[in-house]
Design a protein around this motif. Structure first.
Motif, PDB file in Angstrom:
ATOM      1  N   GLN A  19      67.793  45.158   2.588  1.00 53.23           N
ATOM      2  CA  GLN A  19      68.135  44.001   1.753  1.00 53.23           C
ATOM      3  C   GLN A  19      69.248  43.174   2.403  1.00 53.23           C
ATOM      4  O   GLN A  19      69.204  41.940   2.393  1.00 53.23           O
ATOM      5  N   GLU A  20      70.230  43.848   2.971  1.00 52.44           N
ATOM      6  CA  GLU A  20      71.322  43.128   3.633  1.00 52.44           C
ATOM      7  C   GLU A  20      70.808  42.397   4.865  1.00 52.44           C
ATOM      8  O   GLU A  20      71.198  41.258   5.134  1.00 52.44           O
ATOM      9  N   ARG A  23      69.106  39.304   3.705  1.00 55.61           N
ATOM     10  CA  ARG A  23      70.097  38.291   3.311  1.00 55.61           C
ATOM     11  C   ARG A  23      70.688  37.612   4.541  1.00 55.61           C
ATOM     12  O   ARG A  23      70.823  36.392   4.606  1.00 55.61           O
ATOM     13  N   ALA A  26      68.232  35.233   6.183  1.00 52.76           N
ATOM     14  CA  ALA A  26      68.166  33.967   5.450  1.00 52.76           C
ATOM     15  C   ALA A  26      69.377  33.090   5.781  1.00 52.76           C
ATOM     16  O   ALA A  26      69.233  31.878   5.997  1.00 52.76           O
ATOM     17  N   ARG A  27      70.555  33.716   5.841  1.00 56.96           N
ATOM     18  CA  ARG A  27      71.767  32.958   6.177  1.00 56.96           C
ATOM     19  C   ARG A  27      71.672  32.422   7.607  1.00 56.96           C
ATOM     20  O   ARG A  27      72.034  31.273   7.878  1.00 56.96           O
TER      21      ARG A  27
END
Length: 99
Positions: A19-20, A23, A26-27
């Motif tokens: 999940q990290e 994230r 995406a960033r």
């Protein structure tokens, strides 16, 4: 701790890591888009400077270059963080494969 409990724990850790990573991906994509936009802005400012050669054009180019450098630093930070998280994922995967 039983193998089943250890496996559950490791799979939970793996999920958090994945999940990290998602994230951070995406960033990183967002920062790449920002960087690309700033590249275009720098080119426009360079063109303006060649045509106008005034103080405002110089200031605009300096500001665009500073923003592009900041975006480039964010991209480097993204890459470093992703590398660290991928290493964590690899370590958890090795532990899982050993069970």
């Amino acid at each position: 701790m039983t193998d089943t409990q250890q496996l559950r724990s490791l799979l939970g850790q793996r999920l958090e890591i994945v999940q990290e990573i998602a994230r951070l991906n995406a960033r990183q994509l967002q920062n790449r888009q920002i960087f690309s936009g700033l590249e275009l802005e720098v080119m426009q400012c360079e063109r303006d400077l060649l045509q106008l050669a005034d103080a405002a054009a110089k200031d605009g180019l300096a500001a665009a270059l500073a923003q592009r450098m900041a975006a480039e630093a964010r991209l480097a930070e993204d890459e470093n963080e992703l590398t660290q998280w991928h290493r964590r994922l690899d370590a958890v995967d090795r532990q899982i494969s050993g069970i």
